[in-house]
Motif scaffolding. Structure first.
Motif, mmCIF file in Angstrom:
data_model
loop_
_atom_site.group_PDB
_atom_site.id
_atom_site.type_symbol
_atom_site.label_atom_id
_atom_site.label_comp_id
_atom_site.label_asym_id
_atom_site.label_seq_id
_atom_site.Cartn_x
_atom_site.Cartn_y
_atom_site.Cartn_z
ATOM 1 N N UNK A 96 -15.485 25.186 -15.656
ATOM 2 C CA UNK A 96 -14.748 25.891 -16.713
ATOM 3 C C UNK A 96 -15.683 26.700 -17.600
ATOM 4 N N UNK A 97 -16.837 26.125 -17.873
ATOM 5 C CA UNK A 97 -17.822 26.828 -18.719
ATOM 6 C C UNK A 97 -18.252 28.146 -18.073
ATOM 7 N N UNK A 98 -18.691 28.070 -16.815
ATOM 8 C CA UNK A 98 -19.265 29.267 -16.189
ATOM 9 C C UNK A 98 -18.203 30.223 -15.646
ATOM 10 N N UNK A 99 -17.037 29.686 -15.281
ATOM 11 C CA UNK A 99 -16.024 30.574 -14.729
ATOM 12 C C UNK A 99 -15.218 31.244 -15.844
ATOM 13 N N UNK A 100 -14.877 30.484 -16.898
ATOM 14 C CA UNK A 100 -13.974 31.011 -17.930
ATOM 15 C C UNK A 100 -14.715 31.419 -19.203
ATOM 16 N N UNK A 101 -15.476 30.492 -19.767
ATOM 17 C CA UNK A 101 -16.117 30.761 -21.060
ATOM 18 C C UNK A 101 -17.131 31.917 -20.945
ATOM 19 N N UNK A 102 -17.995 31.843 -19.916
ATOM 20 C CA UNK A 102 -18.980 32.903 -19.741
ATOM 21 C C UNK A 102 -18.310 34.246 -19.422
ATOM 22 N N UNK A 103 -17.253 34.215 -18.628
ATOM 23 C CA UNK A 103 -16.507 35.453 -18.351
ATOM 24 C C UNK A 103 -15.957 36.066 -19.626
ATOM 25 N N UNK A 104 -15.302 35.213 -20.417
ATOM 26 C CA UNK A 104 -14.612 35.674 -21.624
ATOM 27 C C UNK A 104 -15.597 36.183 -22.663
ATOM 28 N N UNK A 105 -16.733 35.506 -22.774
ATOM 29 C CA UNK A 105 -17.676 35.830 -23.853
ATOM 30 C C UNK A 105 -18.667 36.914 -23.467
ATOM 31 N N UNK B 60 -16.968 10.157 -21.096
ATOM 32 C CA UNK B 60 -16.533 11.199 -21.983
ATOM 33 C C UNK B 60 -15.917 12.311 -21.136
ATOM 34 N N UNK B 61 -14.650 12.631 -21.375
ATOM 35 C CA UNK B 61 -13.977 13.627 -20.535
ATOM 36 C C UNK B 61 -13.521 14.780 -21.425
ATOM 37 N N UNK B 62 -14.226 15.918 -21.390
ATOM 38 C CA UNK B 62 -13.944 17.008 -22.328
ATOM 39 C C UNK B 62 -13.098 18.129 -21.742
ATOM 40 N N UNK B 63 -12.068 18.519 -22.486
ATOM 41 C CA UNK B 63 -11.281 19.678 -22.086
ATOM 42 C C UNK B 63 -9.987 19.295 -21.402
ATOM 43 N N UNK B 64 -8.901 20.001 -21.724
ATOM 44 C CA UNK B 64 -7.570 19.603 -21.259
ATOM 45 C C UNK B 64 -7.449 19.617 -19.736
ATOM 46 N N UNK B 65 -7.932 20.678 -19.086
ATOM 47 C CA UNK B 65 -7.796 20.746 -17.629
ATOM 48 C C UNK B 65 -8.608 19.644 -16.960
ATOM 49 N N UNK B 66 -9.824 19.424 -17.454
ATOM 50 C CA UNK B 66 -10.686 18.381 -16.875
ATOM 51 C C UNK B 66 -10.041 17.009 -17.044
ATOM 52 N N UNK B 89 -0.852 23.767 -5.348
ATOM 53 C CA UNK B 89 -1.267 25.137 -5.690
ATOM 54 C C UNK B 89 -0.387 25.694 -6.807
ATOM 55 N N UNK B 90 0.924 25.498 -6.668
ATOM 56 C CA UNK B 90 1.841 26.052 -7.672
ATOM 57 C C UNK B 90 1.679 25.340 -9.023
ATOM 58 N N UNK B 91 1.481 24.020 -8.999
ATOM 59 C CA UNK B 91 1.262 23.298 -10.257
ATOM 60 C C UNK B 91 0.008 23.815 -10.955
ATOM 61 N N UNK B 92 -1.071 23.965 -10.210
ATOM 62 C CA UNK B 92 -2.326 24.416 -10.840
ATOM 63 C C UNK B 92 -2.237 25.869 -11.286
ATOM 64 N N UNK B 93 -1.534 26.709 -10.522
ATOM 65 C CA UNK B 93 -1.365 28.104 -10.956
ATOM 66 C C UNK B 93 -0.663 28.148 -12.310
ATOM 67 N N UNK B 94 0.446 27.438 -12.426
ATOM 68 C CA UNK B 94 1.222 27.508 -13.668
ATOM 69 C C UNK B 94 0.585 26.696 -14.787
ATOM 70 N N UNK B 95 -0.200 25.687 -14.428
ATOM 71 C CA UNK B 95 -0.942 24.967 -15.465
ATOM 72 C C UNK B 95 -1.935 25.929 -16.145
#
Lengths: 223, 223
Positions: A96-105, B60-66, B89-95
């Motif tokens: 998520x960091x390298x795919x989304x955050x780095x892309x966005x920033x 420690x689990x950070x971030x909603x998707x993770x 695939x459809x669940x993750x796309x819409x998530x």
């Protein structure tokens, strides 16, 4: 045959090309000018974003994260995620960091200003955007250096999706001449040199976009 | 005991509370003022974002998707993702759509302008930002209506992470008085009424933030 809809200098498309290659899966490429938001492409991915993977059987898998999770579940024998909960959490966090955050920033802005504006929109770059994105980039490069100093690969002891995502991003940023590489002893540079030597990266690094040329060191693993 | 670090009116925190409740997992809440970027919180999640799940064993689990992917792997018996490749695939796309795209295009801006600026920064809202976010919101509500008209639940025939993510977002937007609900016969409204009736949603809808009150219909399932 698998078909990957991708866009030029799109880090997420490059990331999925690397994942497919590292898993030894063959595929064909189709270039999408995703900024045109063509109706046919929007039916493949309503979000209008590349990449989209089209399976031979007709299944449509849209978006880099969705494709990566899909391929991990389909081909667990070449896992790029790690087997235990701790490493899977860390892989997904940094993905998520390298795919989304780095892309966005960083990357979306530099790609827009230095590539799309020149090649597609015929407009001058916005200097204040370039400056903000470059400042963000230096923090991301520091983080990559920190990870490379503390671990064998960026996500841990094994090469994972994290390395592929980070290398895909750096390849785009380096193409655009946006990275000032530190001295050759740096761990970050050593890690990226290792990535550049992989067959999965060689093909990507050999491509050239018409209208924008990369710096000379771009495809050289001993840079 | 599981500890969930969350922030007030944060849709991603609400989403994970719903996931935990739907999986019948007990947890305690700790409020993070994530906008303060406290060093102790940055050690839990270098990205500085809520939610972060802290397991009793220390993981420690950070971030909603993770967190959502982690809980799906740990408790597959209460799957909120679907079993076959097509539905995953459809669940993750819409998530991604409801957790990231809707946040980025709508909720982050409205939460900043209507809640954080009033309660934390003591600054007036920026009318042009409100207007742009509201325009984006109407497209998202149309998409929810389209999905609700064509499927039993937003992701398909079963309730999934998609419904929880969308309901978490709508609960925040509705609290802020940003949703103009269509007539009571609309499928979107019917779907959200069903979501509001679930025990997992009841607790969230009963909370009030000091300084900002929701509209009267907010917690009423028969709205």
């Amino acid at each position: 045959m698998r078909l990957l809809h991708e866009a030029p200098l799109d880090p997420r498309s490059r990331f999925i090309r690397l994942v497919l290659s590292e898993k030894n899966l063959s595929f064909e490429l189709r270039e999408e000018r995703s900024w045109e938001r063509a109706p046919e492409f929007l039916t493949l991915n309503p979000a209008g974003e590349t990449p989209v993977l089209r399976e031979a059987g007709g299944l449509n898998v849209p978006g880099a994260t969705v494709i990566a999770e899909y391929l991990e579940e389909l081909y667990p024998e070449h896992s790029l995620m790690g087997g235990d909960a701790v490493s899977r959490v860390e892989t997904r966090r940094l993905l998520g960091w390298f795919l989304d955050k780095l892309s966005r920033e960083v990357t979306e802005a530099l790609r827009e200003e230095k590539f799309l504006k020149r090649v597609v929109y015929n407009a001058p770059p916005d200097v204040s955007v370039l400056r903000a994105a470059s400042a963000n980039l230096s923090h991301h490069l520091d983080y990559i250096a920190w990870l490379a100093e503390h671990r064998r690969w960026l996500g841990g002891e094994r090469m994972t999706l994290v390395d592929l995502a980070a290398a895909a991003q750096l390849s785009v940023l380096d193409y655009l001449g946006s990275i000032e590489w530190p001295s050759s002893e740096s761990e970050a540079r050593g890690w990226y040199a290792r990535m550049k030597s992989r067959p999965s990266m060689r093909e990507i690094l050999s491509e050239r976009m018409s209208g924008v040329m990369p710096p000379r060191h771009y495809s050289d693993p001993d840079f």
